[in-house]
Motif scaffolding. Structure first.
Motif, PDB file in Angstrom:
ATOM      1  N   SER A  79       0.850  -1.191   0.000  1.00  0.00           N
ATOM      2  CA  SER A  79       0.000   0.000   0.000  1.00  0.00           C
ATOM      3  C   SER A  79       0.887   1.243   0.000  1.00  0.00           C
ATOM      4  O   SER A  79       2.027   1.219   0.469  1.00  0.00           O
ATOM      5  N   TYR A  80       0.352   2.341  -0.531  1.00  0.00           N
ATOM      6  CA  TYR A  80       1.109   3.589  -0.492  1.00  0.00           C
ATOM      7  C   TYR A  80       1.259   4.053   0.960  1.00  0.00           C
ATOM      8  O   TYR A  80       0.306   4.003   1.746  1.00  0.00           O
ATOM      9  N   ASP A 107      -1.244   6.696   2.103  1.00  0.00           N
ATOM     10  CA  ASP A 107      -2.597   6.221   2.403  1.00  0.00           C
ATOM     11  C   ASP A 107      -2.661   5.573   3.785  1.00  0.00           C
ATOM     12  O   ASP A 107      -3.657   5.727   4.510  1.00  0.00           O
ATOM     13  N   LYS A 135      -2.531   8.456   6.284  1.00  0.00           N
ATOM     14  CA  LYS A 135      -3.795   9.194   6.265  1.00  0.00           C
ATOM     15  C   LYS A 135      -4.830   8.458   7.111  1.00  0.00           C
ATOM     16  O   LYS A 135      -5.562   9.075   7.899  1.00  0.00           O
ATOM     17  N   ARG A 136      -4.883   7.153   6.961  1.00  0.00           N
ATOM     18  CA  ARG A 136      -5.809   6.346   7.763  1.00  0.00           C
ATOM     19  C   ARG A 136      -5.535   6.518   9.252  1.00  0.00           C
ATOM     20  O   ARG A 136      -6.463   6.697  10.052  1.00  0.00           O
ATOM     21  N   ALA A 173      -3.289  13.084   0.817  1.00  0.00           N
ATOM     22  CA  ALA A 173      -2.312  12.006   0.663  1.00  0.00           C
ATOM     23  C   ALA A 173      -1.855  11.964  -0.790  1.00  0.00           C
ATOM     24  O   ALA A 173      -2.626  11.598  -1.680  1.00  0.00           O
TER      25      ALA A 173
END
Length: 519
Positions: free
Chosen positions: A260-261, A264, A267-268, A281
């Motif tokens: 995953s980036y 991201d 941000k979560r 993001a």
């Protein structure tokens, strides 16, 4: 019509006040060369240079009126043409009142300046997006009125806020109060913050748009440190996806997040603590146009990057748009046999008007040669051993660097400062050193003819003179000049740390003809 924000350095704000308000109580004028930034919601004009009108150059001057000689106006126009910026500005004082408003004469003067500027654009072939800014200032720093016009006389925006960038933080003067933050201050999640920073300090954090570039081990810990501080808006920039080898130091990630980036994932994590936070993001490099646009909107930039090229990109952007920039790096130097020689980190801060990263010893423009190559290999990674994979122990270095950086950011934004611009943390020896560098007036970034406040113009940045690493230290020796020291092939200790072991004079120095000390 959009609100207009005016951003300038503290020394320029103080100079402007000193010129406009003098003991005789007469009105005075200053011409301004301003950079420009525009987004969906606001215009921002950035002060590049002041052009005061000398008392001898007024056609008439009194307590309630002022008019410069035509030659003074022509000289201001010529200087504007040479500057390369997009906004020609004019400010004058109303020293007879606290809160100033445009008079009928002021509106007439603005029309004359705007028409003269339109003629100049036609004659000189300047950019047709050139605009005109006028401001009147009363004795109260918040007692101003200002307007931004295009060449056709159409009103683009009204001045709402003056932002002054100081070593103690960002000072705001607002003609009208902004949005109500009382709800944010009542948030129980911020209770411990308010006990430390006070309501005003927390309000400043809650009004801040923070950007973090580079989400490696140190960058991820930066996010972990700021997520509960109540920042209104956060921009994350990093092009990489999470790899299995990152899991030992990437806070908030699990095995399911591999591939995953990074932006991201973080941000979560930010939204888990504060769902109301605006988080951008961006899975790209800092040179990407989308990242550049978001960074221009931010109030403060933090860099936790591996290479010199993205650092140079951020320094240029920070200078052009008057953004405070906090840069951190960390690493370990290991002998081939496994013996640790050095471990630690450094935090270098650029505040507009002060020494830039280049003036503080960072070789921004030669990323593949000499010291810069060695620094790049050290930043964020173990070097000297047979592998560049970062061992678990590096998380301890990153934790210290990230926590120290966020502490400096809080002190800066809330005005607790001033803060040191250069901090080196030697964790192997348990030593913290803080240095003060003097900016070079010849610097093409922050010097007299540099790019601070130029905004979105496209002026060419000249290359730095050789050798690239000419730096100045202020030894506070009372001699009237800073000491100048250019390293000559010395192996760096940490990240430029061995240039000066402590804040004091080198043991061996010569007094040069210009009154400076050269090592």
């Amino acid at each position: 019509m959009k609100p207009v924000i005016m951003t300038l350095k503290e020394q320029d704000w103080e100079c402007l006040q000193a010129i406009l308000f003098q003991a005789d109580g007469r009105e005075r004028q200053v011409f301004l060369e301003l950079g420009l930034r525009e987004d969906q919601h606001t215009f921002e004009v950035l002060l590049h240079r002041l052009r005061p009108v000398a008392d001898a150059d007024y056609l008439s001057q009194g307590l309630y009126h002022v008019s410069p000689k035509p030659q003074a106006v022509v000289e201001a126009y010529n200087a504007f043409c040479r500057s390369g910026v997009l906004v020609h500005g004019h400010v004058h004082s109303h020293p007879f009142c606290d809160v100033a408003h445009f008079s009928a004469v002021d509106h007439q003067t603005l029309g004359q300046i705007r028409r003269g500027l339109a003629d100049l654009v036609t004659l000189q072939g300047l950019n047709e997006s050139t605009t005109c800014f006028q401001m009147v200032l009363g004795r109260d720093p918040a007692g101003f009125e200002g307007v931004l016009l295009n060449l056709w006389g159409e009103k683009m925006g009204a001045l709402s806020t003056v932002r002054v960038i100081t070593p103690q933080g960002i000072r705001l003067y607002q003609r009208e109060l902004g949005e109500d933050n009382s709800g944010a201050l009542a948030d129980v999640r911020l209770d411990r913050n308010i006990r430390w920073l006070g309501k005003e300090g927390q309000k400043k954090l809650s009004q801040t748009h923070l950007s973090i570039c580079g989400l490696g081990g140190a960058g991820a810990l930066l996010v972990a440190n700021v997520r509960g501080l109540g920042f209104r808006e956060i921009t994350l920039v990093d092009p990489e996806r999470l790899e299995p080898s990152n899991l030992n130091r990437f806070v908030g990630a699990g095995i399911e997040d591999v591939e995953s980036y990074k932006v991201d994932i973080l941000k979560r994590e930010l939204r888990r603590v504060a769902p109301e936070t605006i988080v951008h993001a961006l899975p790209c490099g800092v040179e990407d146009p989308e990242a550049q646009a978001r960074l221009r909107e931010a109030d403060l930039i933090v860099a936790a990057l591996d290479g010199m090229q993205p650092r140079a990109e951020l320094q240029i952007l920070a200078a052009r748009f008057l953004k405070p920039l906090f840069d951190l790096g960390s690493g370990i130097l290991v002998q081939p046999g496994g013996e640790i020689r050095r471990m630690g980190s450094q935090i270098i801060v650029y505040i507009p008007g002060q020494a830039c990263l280049a003036c503080q010893g960072m070789d921004l423009f030669r990323p593949t040669e000499g010291l810069a190559g060695e620094i790049r290999r050290r930043t964020g990674y173990v070097v000297g051993a047979t592998t560049e994979l970062t061992p678990t122990s590096v998380v301890t270095i990153n934790s210290v660097a990230a926590g120290w950086t966020v502490d400096l950011i809080i002190k800066f934004l809330t005005g607790i400062g001033p803060i040191p611009l250069y901090t080196q943390i030697n964790q192997w020896r348990g030593i913290v050193e803080q240095l003060h560098f003097v900016k070079k007036e010849s610097c093409s970034l922050c010097g007299l003819d540099g790019i601070e406040g130029k905004g979105e113009d496209r002026a060419v940045l000249p290359p730095p003179p050789f050798p690239a690493l000419g730096i100045q230290f202020d030894f506070g020796d009372g001699q009237g000049s800073p000491a100048c020291w250019t390293p000559t092939g010395a192996r760096p200790h940490g990240l430029f740390g061995n240039l000066v072991a402590k804040l004091g004079k080198p043991k061996d120095y010569d007094r040069s003809a210009n009154g400076k000390e050269s090592h």
